[in-house]
Design a protein around this motif. Structure first.
Motif, PDB file in Angstrom:
ATOM      1  N   GLY A 129       5.494  18.316 -12.964  1.00 43.97           N
ATOM      2  CA  GLY A 129       4.399  18.575 -12.037  1.00 43.97           C
ATOM      3  C   GLY A 129       4.804  18.532 -10.577  1.00 43.97           C
ATOM      4  O   GLY A 129       3.957  18.373  -9.698  1.00 43.97           O
ATOM      5  N   VAL A 130       6.109  18.698 -10.311  1.00 41.46           N
ATOM      6  CA  VAL A 130       6.621  18.662  -8.938  1.00 41.46           C
ATOM      7  C   VAL A 130       6.788  20.091  -8.427  1.00 41.46           C
ATOM      8  O   VAL A 130       7.369  20.944  -9.117  1.00 41.46           O
ATOM      9  N   ILE A 131       6.285  20.361  -7.235  1.00 42.38           N
ATOM     10  CA  ILE A 131       6.386  21.692  -6.624  1.00 42.38           C
ATOM     11  C   ILE A 131       7.831  21.928  -6.193  1.00 42.38           C
ATOM     12  O   ILE A 131       8.409  21.141  -5.440  1.00 42.38           O
ATOM     13  N   ARG A 132       8.414  23.017  -6.683  1.00 38.95           N
ATOM     14  CA  ARG A 132       9.811  23.359  -6.374  1.00 38.95           C
ATOM     15  C   ARG A 132       9.945  24.548  -5.431  1.00 38.95           C
ATOM     16  O   ARG A 132      10.949  24.696  -4.758  1.00 38.95           O
ATOM     17  N   LEU A 133       8.933  25.413  -5.402  1.00 42.09           N
ATOM     18  CA  LEU A 133       8.987  26.602  -4.545  1.00 42.09           C
ATOM     19  C   LEU A 133       7.570  27.018  -4.198  1.00 42.09           C
ATOM     20  O   LEU A 133       6.668  26.912  -5.030  1.00 42.09           O
ATOM     21  N   GLN A 134       7.398  27.482  -2.984  1.00 42.89           N
ATOM     22  CA  GLN A 134       6.129  28.068  -2.553  1.00 42.89           C
ATOM     23  C   GLN A 134       6.437  29.444  -1.997  1.00 42.89           C
ATOM     24  O   GLN A 134       7.241  29.588  -1.080  1.00 42.89           O
ATOM     25  N   HIS A 135       5.806  30.459  -2.567  1.00 41.31           N
ATOM     26  CA  HIS A 135       5.981  31.835  -2.106  1.00 41.31           C
ATOM     27  C   HIS A 135       4.655  32.309  -1.527  1.00 41.31           C
ATOM     28  O   HIS A 135       3.640  32.318  -2.220  1.00 41.31           O
TER      29      HIS A 135
END
Length: 176
Positions: A150-156
């Motif tokens: 549940g960890v955010i790795r990328l935001q596009h």
């Protein structure tokens, strides 16, 4: 004759400034806007299903051990229509694509999916944009790669284009 030419110098200077300003606006230095949530857990949320055919979405469902591509979208969003084939392609590759529908109605979503396909295994209805805002998203479309914890790795930010696909696939693979 020389006097007439001097009268045009201010106009030429203004035209050059306007052209430089326009080029600057149309060519940002980067399309990436760093977020403070990269490397952090998705904020807690629970969203009801946006349509009857798919389950809703929660932060807990993003922590099931498998990475997710979380797409923040809306049926009324034109760039969301543009990125629909890329989301379908990611889903066909076996990637778990889920959606957060922003301020949308089931009947509008049904029309959108009839026209552009539905790659989502789950779709949460974010009627007040609270989840969108808590995730650090300001607009649609926006896509996150979330690892199995549940960890955010990328935001596009913006529509996913064909050129963006390798970056998203690599981030999803790294999130396994």
């Amino acid at each position: 004759m020389r006097k007439h030419l001097i009268l045009w110098v201010p106009f030429a200077g203004l035209a050059i400034l306007v052209a430089m300003f326009k080029i600057s606006l149309n060519s940002p230095r980067t399309k990436e806007i760093p977020t403070g949530l990269i490397g952090q857990a998705v904020p807690e949320f629970t969203l009801a299903p946006a349509i009857a055919e798919r389950p809703g979405l929660s932060a807990a469902s993003l922590r099931g051990g498998r990475p997710h591509i979380v797409n923040v979208f809306a049926s009324w969003c034109l760039p969301c229509q543009v990125e629909a084939p890329q989301l379908e392609a990611l889903s066909r590759r076996g990637m778990n694509v889920v959606g957060i529908a922003i301020r949308d109605r089931p009947e509008d979503l049904a029309r959108f999916f009839a026209n552009f396909g539905n790659p989502f295994s789950a779709i949460g209805a974010d009627v007040d944009r609270s989840v969108q805002m808590n995730m650090g998203s300001a607009g649609v479309p926006e896509t996150f790669v979330v690892d199995g914890r549940g960890v955010i790795r990328l935001q596009h930010i913006g529509a996913i284009t064909e050129a963006d696909m390798p970056k998203l696939v690599a981030a999803y693979e790294a999130a396994r």
